[in-house]
Design a protein around this motif. Structure first.
Motif, mmCIF file in Angstrom:
data_model
loop_
_atom_site.group_PDB
_atom_site.id
_atom_site.type_symbol
_atom_site.label_atom_id
_atom_site.label_comp_id
_atom_site.label_asym_id
_atom_site.label_seq_id
_atom_site.Cartn_x
_atom_site.Cartn_y
_atom_site.Cartn_z
ATOM 1 N N UNK A 1 1.548 13.662 -7.914
ATOM 2 C CA UNK A 1 1.032 14.869 -7.272
ATOM 3 C C UNK A 1 2.101 15.939 -7.109
ATOM 4 N N UNK A 2 3.361 15.518 -7.026
ATOM 5 C CA UNK A 2 4.445 16.462 -6.728
ATOM 6 C C UNK A 2 5.360 16.713 -7.916
ATOM 7 N N UNK A 3 4.977 16.218 -9.096
ATOM 8 C CA UNK A 3 5.750 16.555 -10.300
ATOM 9 C C UNK A 3 5.285 17.918 -10.803
ATOM 10 N N UNK A 4 5.963 18.433 -11.804
ATOM 11 C CA UNK A 4 5.570 19.714 -12.384
ATOM 12 C C UNK A 4 5.703 19.628 -13.904
ATOM 13 N N UNK A 5 4.609 19.575 -14.669
ATOM 14 C CA UNK A 5 3.235 19.731 -14.206
ATOM 15 C C UNK A 5 2.774 18.543 -13.353
ATOM 16 N N UNK A 6 1.863 18.825 -12.416
ATOM 17 C CA UNK A 6 1.331 17.831 -11.508
ATOM 18 C C UNK A 6 0.013 17.295 -12.067
ATOM 19 N N UNK A 7 -0.353 16.111 -11.622
ATOM 20 C CA UNK A 7 -1.606 15.531 -12.100
ATOM 21 C C UNK A 7 -2.122 14.507 -11.101
ATOM 22 N N UNK A 8 -3.420 14.233 -11.183
ATOM 23 C CA UNK A 8 -4.084 13.282 -10.297
ATOM 24 C C UNK A 8 -4.807 12.254 -11.167
ATOM 25 N N UNK A 9 -4.430 10.993 -11.030
ATOM 26 C CA UNK A 9 -5.108 9.935 -11.769
ATOM 27 C C UNK A 9 -6.144 9.213 -10.920
ATOM 28 N N UNK A 10 -6.048 9.335 -9.604
ATOM 29 C CA UNK A 10 -7.084 8.766 -8.749
ATOM 30 C C UNK A 10 -8.379 9.557 -8.906
ATOM 31 N N UNK B 1 0.825 -1.210 0.000
ATOM 32 C CA UNK B 1 0.000 0.000 0.000
ATOM 33 C C UNK B 1 0.856 1.256 0.000
ATOM 34 N N UNK B 2 1.948 1.231 0.736
ATOM 35 C CA UNK B 2 2.852 2.376 0.745
ATOM 36 C C UNK B 2 3.415 2.645 -0.644
ATOM 37 N N UNK B 3 3.798 1.577 -1.353
ATOM 38 C CA UNK B 3 4.315 1.727 -2.716
ATOM 39 C C UNK B 3 3.271 2.342 -3.641
ATOM 40 N N UNK B 4 2.029 1.890 -3.534
ATOM 41 C CA UNK B 4 0.968 2.423 -4.387
ATOM 42 C C UNK B 4 0.764 3.915 -4.154
ATOM 43 N N UNK B 5 0.722 4.311 -2.896
ATOM 44 C CA UNK B 5 0.495 5.719 -2.577
ATOM 45 C C UNK B 5 1.711 6.577 -2.924
ATOM 46 N N UNK B 6 2.899 5.993 -2.794
ATOM 47 C CA UNK B 6 4.107 6.733 -3.178
ATOM 48 C C UNK B 6 4.133 6.997 -4.673
#
Length: 365
Positions: A283-292, A272-277
């Protein structure tokens, strides 16, 4: 890195035509790779469960070109592509790029016109690794042709080169040739591991991880807003990239011990930690994005609640998408299935999910 081992060294005895058919599975990474360098070299090692039911069936008809065709287009790869019964011109550039990358290792592809027929057992672009199963299937067909026109190829070499070729199309495809657990990426604690191809996990795995179950909850069957290729490239200047690569390799060492010792509670925490990481990197890249999606988070919270209430060994992982892979031991199959039907299916697109389990790699048919 010794790529010369995959060059064709024997004289080839060309045949006029042949057809090869392969079924190759998708896979789900337990320790993720996110970030790569050319040509398709991972920034950290990864390990995955090979799936069984989520697969791609691919057949390739090879028809040798006429002498006139060989002269007029000697360095042209000629192919047509049919996906689920329809010609798919929009898929051809990716396959053409794959053939370009493998041309030095498969020079015989210039000799043939290829007609590729492919279909998935799961929705395309739904967060299940269709590029992994699709490109590994093409690689396996190429190696069947090579085995037919070459001499003295061992089964071990064929698997290794198929993984090597598949990797040049999609990194995760290198992990879809064999099973049930495959490591891709050089790691000092995994004997035989390589950046060039995937290998079967080389150590004895505790029986609790045999026939491990994976129910894939189809939260969103649409196209991803950001391709995995773009996501990987965003790791190049990512402020947390180097620490992430170190963390992933440390986690793979931990996972190796967990798998051998059968510590399911530590497995749950690490997976689970790997998935969230992985998603934290997005989330912390630039540009950032959310796939969830919102329903992804609802499912995760329900899984956590169920695990605590029932003292279950259920857990989740995610690929680069919104869908949730629900992992659990086989001995919880009935109870978890009831939980999914009663509480999780409602968060899926049209209540759809896929019941799967670990599998053993590519099959010829």
């Amino acid at each position: 890195m010794n790529t010369d081992q995959f060059l064709v060294k024997s004289a080839l005895k060309y045949i006029d035509k042949a057809t090869f058919k392969w079924q190759t599975p998708s896979n789900i990474a337990l320790v993720k790779y996110w970030g790569k360098s050319n040509p398709q070299i991972p920034k950290n090692a990864s390990i995955s469960f090979t799936l069984n039911n989520c697969h791609t069936n691919t057949s390739i008809d090879f028809q040798r070109k006429s002498n006139a065709e060989l002269v007029s287009a000697s360095k042209t790869v000629a192919f047509d592509l049919f996906f689920e019964g329809k010609q798919k011109e929009e898929f051809k550039p990716k396959i053409a790029e794959f053939f370009k990358r493998v041309q030095d290792y498969c020079p015989y592809i210039y000799e043939y016109k290829m007609t590729i027929y492919s279909e998935n057992s799961f929705p395309h672009s739904s967060g299940i690794a269709s590029s992994a199963s699709g490109l590994s299937a093409i690689a396996r067909c190429l190696m069947s042709l090579e085995n037919e026109i070459s001499t003295n190829l061992s089964a071990e070499f064929i698997n290794k080169k198929a993984s090597f070729l598949a990797r040049l199309g999609s990194g995760s495809a290198s992990r879809s040739i064999e099973g049930p657990l495959v490591v891709w990426g050089n790691h000092p604690e995994i004997k035989g591991s390589s950046d060039l191809f995937g290998i079967k996990f080389p150590y004895q795995v505790d029986s609790i991880f045999e026939n491990y179950q994976d129910v894939i909850l189809l939260v969103d069957k649409g196209e991803k807003q950001v391709s995995s290729t773009i996501g990987h490239n965003l790791m190049i200047n990512h402020p947390f990239a180097e620490n992430r690569f170190l963390q992933a390799n440390e986690n793979l060492a931990k996972m190796s011990t967990i798998l051998q010792e059968g510590n399911v509670k530590e497995f749950i925490n690490l997976v689970e930690s790997e998935a969230l990481t992985l998603h934290a990197m997005m989330l912390t890249s630039n540009p950032y994005f959310i796939l969830m999606k919102p329903n992804t988070l609802e499912i995760i919270n329900r899984i956590w609640e169920y695990r605590q209430e029932k003292n279950s060994n259920i857990c989740f992982t995610l690929d680069a998408g919104a869908n949730v892979h629900v992992l659990f031991p086989e001995n919880e199959k009935q109870s978890v299935k009831k939980f999914i039907d009663s509480e999780l299916a409602v968060y899926c697109d049209n209540n759809q999910y896929i019941c799967d389990q670990v599998g053993f790699g590519a099959k010829q048919f």
